[in-house]
Write an enzyme that holds these catalytic residues in place. Structure first.
Site, PDB file in Angstrom:
ATOM      1  N   SER A  39       4.375   1.855  -2.835  1.00 29.87           N
ATOM      2  CA  SER A  39       5.500   1.040  -3.311  1.00 29.87           C
ATOM      3  C   SER A  39       4.924  -0.269  -3.828  1.00 29.87           C
ATOM      4  O   SER A  39       5.129  -1.340  -3.266  1.00 29.87           O
ATOM      5  CB  SER A  39       6.502   0.796  -2.181  1.00 29.87           C
ATOM      6  OG  SER A  39       5.926   0.070  -1.131  1.00 29.87           O
ATOM      7  N   HIS A 152       7.655   6.158   1.718  1.00 28.01           N
ATOM      8  CA  HIS A 152       6.566   6.579   2.603  1.00 28.01           C
ATOM      9  C   HIS A 152       6.892   7.820   3.409  1.00 28.01           C
ATOM     10  O   HIS A 152       6.097   8.252   4.232  1.00 28.01           O
ATOM     11  CB  HIS A 152       6.179   5.446   3.556  1.00 28.01           C
ATOM     12  CG  HIS A 152       5.499   4.299   2.871  1.00 28.01           C
ATOM     13  ND1 HIS A 152       5.127   3.148   3.517  1.00 28.01           N
ATOM     14  CD2 HIS A 152       5.108   4.136   1.576  1.00 28.01           C
ATOM     15  CE1 HIS A 152       4.541   2.319   2.665  1.00 28.01           C
ATOM     16  NE2 HIS A 152       4.533   2.891   1.479  1.00 28.01           N
ATOM     17  N   GLN A 160      11.907   1.076   4.234  1.00 22.61           N
ATOM     18  CA  GLN A 160      10.612   1.767   4.238  1.00 22.61           C
ATOM     19  C   GLN A 160       9.913   1.760   5.595  1.00 22.61           C
ATOM     20  O   GLN A 160       9.258   2.729   5.953  1.00 22.61           O
ATOM     21  CB  GLN A 160       9.715   1.082   3.190  1.00 22.61           C
ATOM     22  CG  GLN A 160       8.310   1.593   3.073  1.00 22.61           C
ATOM     23  CD  GLN A 160       7.558   0.879   1.960  1.00 22.61           C
ATOM     24  OE1 GLN A 160       7.727   1.197   0.795  1.00 22.61           O
ATOM     25  NE2 GLN A 160       6.730  -0.100   2.308  1.00 22.61           N
ATOM     26  N   GLU A 161      10.057   0.646   6.332  1.00 20.80           N
ATOM     27  CA  GLU A 161       9.283   0.522   7.566  1.00 20.80           C
ATOM     28  C   GLU A 161      10.105  -0.103   8.683  1.00 20.80           C
ATOM     29  O   GLU A 161      10.766  -1.119   8.484  1.00 20.80           O
ATOM     30  CB  GLU A 161       8.038  -0.361   7.333  1.00 20.80           C
ATOM     31  CG  GLU A 161       7.156   0.182   6.233  1.00 20.80           C
ATOM     32  CD  GLU A 161       6.026  -0.756   5.837  1.00 20.80           C
ATOM     33  OE1 GLU A 161       5.696  -1.682   6.604  1.00 20.80           O
ATOM     34  OE2 GLU A 161       5.478  -0.550   4.738  1.00 20.80           O
ATOM     35  N   GLU A 204       2.046   6.054   6.927  1.00 20.53           N
ATOM     36  CA  GLU A 204       1.386   5.051   7.761  1.00 20.53           C
ATOM     37  C   GLU A 204       1.374   5.431   9.234  1.00 20.53           C
ATOM     38  O   GLU A 204       1.186   4.587  10.104  1.00 20.53           O
ATOM     39  CB  GLU A 204       2.040   3.691   7.546  1.00 20.53           C
ATOM     40  CG  GLU A 204       1.887   3.241   6.088  1.00 20.53           C
ATOM     41  CD  GLU A 204       2.377   1.842   5.797  1.00 20.53           C
ATOM     42  OE1 GLU A 204       3.061   1.244   6.666  1.00 20.53           O
ATOM     43  OE2 GLU A 204       2.070   1.330   4.706  1.00 20.53           O
ATOM     44  N   ASP A 240      10.431  -3.646   7.014  1.00 21.85           N
ATOM     45  CA  ASP A 240      10.047  -3.891   5.619  1.00 21.85           C
ATOM     46  C   ASP A 240      11.004  -3.074   4.775  1.00 21.85           C
ATOM     47  O   ASP A 240      10.900  -1.840   4.725  1.00 21.85           O
ATOM     48  CB  ASP A 240       8.591  -3.482   5.345  1.00 21.85           C
ATOM     49  CG  ASP A 240       8.202  -3.679   3.876  1.00 21.85           C
ATOM     50  OD1 ASP A 240       9.021  -4.233   3.105  1.00 21.85           O
ATOM     51  OD2 ASP A 240       7.086  -3.286   3.496  1.00 21.85           O
ATOM     52  N   GLU A 281      10.763  -8.078   5.822  1.00 22.21           N
ATOM     53  CA  GLU A 281       9.892  -8.151   4.641  1.00 22.21           C
ATOM     54  C   GLU A 281      10.626  -7.600   3.427  1.00 22.21           C
ATOM     55  O   GLU A 281      11.347  -6.608   3.535  1.00 22.21           O
ATOM     56  CB  GLU A 281       8.623  -7.335   4.936  1.00 22.21           C
ATOM     57  CG  GLU A 281       7.592  -7.310   3.824  1.00 22.21           C
ATOM     58  CD  GLU A 281       6.367  -6.472   4.233  1.00 22.21           C
ATOM     59  OE1 GLU A 281       6.021  -6.440   5.434  1.00 22.21           O
ATOM     60  OE2 GLU A 281       5.780  -5.829   3.346  1.00 22.21           O
ATOM     61  N   ASP A 307       6.329  -9.802   0.108  1.00 19.16           N
ATOM     62  CA  ASP A 307       5.241  -8.877  -0.224  1.00 19.16           C
ATOM     63  C   ASP A 307       5.227  -8.659  -1.744  1.00 19.16           C
ATOM     64  O   ASP A 307       4.511  -9.358  -2.466  1.00 19.16           O
ATOM     65  CB  ASP A 307       5.441  -7.564   0.555  1.00 19.16           C
ATOM     66  CG  ASP A 307       4.497  -6.453   0.132  1.00 19.16           C
ATOM     67  OD1 ASP A 307       3.520  -6.722  -0.585  1.00 19.16           O
ATOM     68  OD2 ASP A 307       4.743  -5.279   0.508  1.00 19.16           O
ATOM     69  N   LYS A 332      -2.222  -9.019   1.029  1.00 15.76           N
ATOM     70  CA  LYS A 332      -2.889  -7.738   0.778  1.00 15.76           C
ATOM     71  C   LYS A 332      -4.024  -8.008  -0.202  1.00 15.76           C
ATOM     72  O   LYS A 332      -3.775  -8.389  -1.353  1.00 15.76           O
ATOM     73  CB  LYS A 332      -1.921  -6.753   0.127  1.00 15.76           C
ATOM     74  CG  LYS A 332      -0.839  -6.192   1.072  1.00 15.76           C
ATOM     75  CD  LYS A 332       0.207  -5.432   0.261  1.00 15.76           C
ATOM     76  CE  LYS A 332       1.097  -4.565   1.141  1.00 15.76           C
ATOM     77  NZ  LYS A 332       2.251  -4.023   0.368  1.00 15.76           N
ATOM     78  N   HIS A 360      -2.471  -3.923   5.528  1.00 14.61           N
ATOM     79  CA  HIS A 360      -3.070  -2.712   4.941  1.00 14.61           C
ATOM     80  C   HIS A 360      -2.223  -2.257   3.749  1.00 14.61           C
ATOM     81  O   HIS A 360      -1.250  -2.916   3.383  1.00 14.61           O
ATOM     82  CB  HIS A 360      -3.100  -1.602   5.998  1.00 14.61           C
ATOM     83  CG  HIS A 360      -1.717  -1.140   6.376  1.00 14.61           C
ATOM     84  ND1 HIS A 360      -1.459   0.064   6.992  1.00 14.61           N
ATOM     85  CD2 HIS A 360      -0.503  -1.722   6.211  1.00 14.61           C
ATOM     86  CE1 HIS A 360      -0.166   0.183   7.177  1.00 14.61           C
ATOM     87  NE2 HIS A 360       0.431  -0.872   6.719  1.00 14.61           N
ATOM     88  N   ARG A 361      -2.573  -1.102   3.164  1.00 17.05           N
ATOM     89  CA  ARG A 361      -1.734  -0.408   2.185  1.00 17.05           C
ATOM     90  C   ARG A 361      -1.370   0.968   2.750  1.00 17.05           C
ATOM     91  O   ARG A 361      -1.948   1.439   3.715  1.00 17.05           O
ATOM     92  CB  ARG A 361      -2.451  -0.213   0.844  1.00 17.05           C
ATOM     93  CG  ARG A 361      -2.875  -1.473   0.136  1.00 17.05           C
ATOM     94  CD  ARG A 361      -1.786  -2.519  -0.016  1.00 17.05           C
ATOM     95  NE  ARG A 361      -0.611  -2.078  -0.761  1.00 17.05           N
ATOM     96  CZ  ARG A 361      -0.275  -2.472  -1.979  1.00 17.05           C
ATOM     97  NH1 ARG A 361      -1.048  -3.350  -2.604  1.00 17.05           N
ATOM     98  NH2 ARG A 361       0.834  -2.056  -2.573  1.00 17.05           N
ATOM     99  N   SER A 362      -0.418   1.624   2.085  1.00 17.62           N
ATOM    100  CA  SER A 362      -0.004   2.936   2.614  1.00 17.62           C
ATOM    101  C   SER A 362      -1.103   3.981   2.458  1.00 17.62           C
ATOM    102  O   SER A 362      -1.140   4.958   3.200  1.00 17.62           O
ATOM    103  CB  SER A 362       1.304   3.388   1.981  1.00 17.62           C
ATOM    104  OG  SER A 362       1.218   3.394   0.577  1.00 17.62           O
ATOM    105  N   LYS A 383      -0.384  -6.266   9.963  1.00 18.68           N
ATOM    106  CA  LYS A 383       0.443  -5.072   9.775  1.00 18.68           C
ATOM    107  C   LYS A 383      -0.479  -3.955   9.310  1.00 18.68           C
ATOM    108  O   LYS A 383      -1.002  -3.999   8.205  1.00 18.68           O
ATOM    109  CB  LYS A 383       1.511  -5.385   8.733  1.00 18.68           C
ATOM    110  CG  LYS A 383       2.289  -4.185   8.243  1.00 18.68           C
ATOM    111  CD  LYS A 383       3.433  -4.623   7.352  1.00 18.68           C
ATOM    112  CE  LYS A 383       3.318  -4.002   5.984  1.00 18.68           C
ATOM    113  NZ  LYS A 383       4.589  -3.828   5.289  1.00 18.68           N
TER     114      LYS A 383
HETATM  115  P1  PGA Z   1       2.489   0.162  -0.034  1.00 24.47           P
HETATM  116  O1  PGA Z   1       3.478  -0.218   1.132  1.00 24.47           O
HETATM  117  O2  PGA Z   1       1.095  -0.003   0.455  1.00 24.47           O
HETATM  118  O3  PGA Z   1       2.855   1.589  -0.327  1.00 24.47           O
HETATM  119  O4  PGA Z   1       2.804  -0.765  -1.173  1.00 24.47           O
HETATM  120  C1  PGA Z   1       3.220  -1.232   2.049  1.00 24.47           C
HETATM  121  C2  PGA Z   1       4.250  -2.321   1.985  1.00 24.47           C
HETATM  122  O5  PGA Z   1       5.214  -2.274   1.176  1.00 24.47           O
HETATM  123  O6  PGA Z   1       4.144  -3.272   2.735  1.00 24.47           O
HETATM  124 ZN    ZN Z   2       5.996  -4.363   1.981  1.00 24.11          ZN
END
Ligand code: PGA
Ligand code: ZN
Length: 415
Positions: A39, A152, A160-161, A204, A240, A281, A307, A332, A360-362, A383
């Site tokens: 994302s 994800h 998403q999270e 994740e 998030d 987030e 983010d 990131k 991190h990233r996904s 995270k």
């Molecule tokens: P992404 O997701 O690494 O797929 O962008 C992580 C996030 O949105 O924090």
């Molecule tokens: Zn994010």
């Protein structure tokens, strides 16, 4: 002095190619590999992909690898490996674009991180201390993604999270245990309710149960915290939303409704009232600075984290600070592409009272550079996914080693 820079194509945790770089000095070695998002924010630095449809479905990174092994190696050999700023600045100049699209942010970041590791190794000190000096003794609070939705996972959760923060401890290692125990309690709850397939996991490592309503996921977290024997003062909750992904041009599609920015603000305020949520987030899409600012002023005790909004970019962060658009930066390294620029973003955030969350990233690799960075910059949170799957636990485990190495002077951040 740098003697050799060599890149290769390896696989990340989604099974896609990514860049790994080795840097050799006369007396040291550094190896780093680059993560990748699903994302991704529109304003992120560009990840160079080969677009050769018959190789890895167009996702090969041989051009980026080649850029390291030709252009970058020939310019970097002979430079002092400790000159991180100079090396990063040179790579930015060689690329010559704002978003690193010529050489690729994946090529540049791989070198930037491997250079830092080679420097630490050459000086025979841990990476966190090389990057952070004597002030690097704070262990960040993990914000662990235990339920996956959005892009994800294959369920209908818009958000998403769904994360937990084990903050009711005075040591990082203990906090990690509390988080892992809650993750297992959650597994049991989901298995009882949805059967074995309710414990399948997303990108994740968080569970991806067949849920569609935000409050169903939050209720499952509350039960898990309780079942694991903890309370809201031990473990809190974060989300998030990654809202750019469910923003449909004019409105946000969530929980079977279409909400505008104001209605979505009220939705979040109600969630904050009903659950121990301390972290939100990307509550709105990546250009919605004003909605971010409204929520931040209404929910000033909650971490409002940018983010996709900031993409670890000091220009976008400066605009956010000016508008009061958030009170925390998600950091990131691959959104911006060099260690130096990521550190600049952290510094700007800190100077303006923003919290910093290293992320991190996904799609990840076994690389643990972000753990050392989180201690080096004194981040408030890290995270890096669920306390499961090796590309996630690699980061949490590196923090255990750092805590051990620091011994008596280690301090667990108190949020
Ligand atoms: P992404 O997701 O690494 O797929 O962008 C992580 C996030 O949105 O924090
Ligand atoms: Zn994010």
């Amino acid at each position: 002095k740098i003697e050799r820079v060599h890149a290769r194509e390896i696989l990340d945790s989604r099974g896609n190619p990514t860049v790994e770089v080795d840097v050799y000095t006369g007396c040291g070695f550094g190896r780093a590999s680059v993560p990748s998002g699903a994302s991704t924010g529109t304003h992120e630095a560009i990840e160079l992909r080969d677009k050769e449809a018959d190789r890895y479905r167009g996702k090969g990174v041989l051009d980026a690898v080649d850029n390291v092994n030709t252009t970058l190696e020939s310019d970097l050999v002979g430079m002092d490996v400790r000159h991180q700023r100079g090396i990063d600045a040179l790579m930015i100049a060689l690329d010559g674009t704002d978003n690193k699209m010529t050489l690729g942010a994946n090529a540049i970041l791989g070198v930037s991180m491997a250079v830092a590791k080679a420097a630490a190794d050459s000086l025979n000190i841990p990476l966190y201390r090389y990057l952070g000096g004597n002030n690097a003794y704070n262990l960040p609070v993990p914000t662990m993604n235990v339920i996956n939705g959005g892009k994800h996972a294959g369920n209908d959760l818009a958000i998403q999270e769904f994360m937990i923060q084990p903050k009711g401890s005075d040591a990082y290692g203990e906090a990690l245990r509390m988080g892992a125990e809650t993750y297992h309690a959650l597994r049991k709850i989901l298995e009882d309710k949805y059967g074995a397939s309710g414990t399948n996991v997303g990108y994740e490592g968080g569970y991806a149960p067949p849920l569609s309503m935000t409050t169903d996921a939050l209720d499952a977290l509350m039960s898990a915290i309780d079942e694991a024997g903890y309370t809201e003062s031990d473990i809190t909750i974060g989300i998030d939303a990654a809202a750019s992904e469910f923003f449909e041009g004019e409105a946000y599609s969530i929980d079977g409704k279409l909400l505008d920015g104001g209605e979505l603000t009220d939705f979040y305020l109600e969630l904050i009232d009903s659950y121990p949520i301390i972290y939100i987030e990307d509550p709105f899409h990546e250009e919605a600075f004003e909605d971010f600012a409204n929520l931040t002023s209404e929910a000033w005790e909650t971490l409002i984290v940018g983010d996709d909004l900031f993409v670890t970019n000091t220009n976008r962060l400066a605009k956010g600070i000016e508008m009061g658009a958030a009170n925390a930066l998600l950091l990131k390294v691959n959104q911006i592409g060099t260690i130096s620029e990521a550190f600049d973003a952290a510094t700007l955030a800190n100077r303006n009272g923003y919290a910093v969350v290293v992320s991190h990233r996904s799609a990840e690799t076994e690389d643990t550079t972000i753990s050392d960075i989180s201690v080096a910059i004194g981040a408030d949170l890290i995270k890096t996914g669920a306390p499961a799957r090796s590309e996630r636990t690699a980061k949490y485990n590196q923090l255990l080693r750092i805590e051990e190495d620091l011994g008596d002077i280690a301090r667990y951040v108190q949020l």
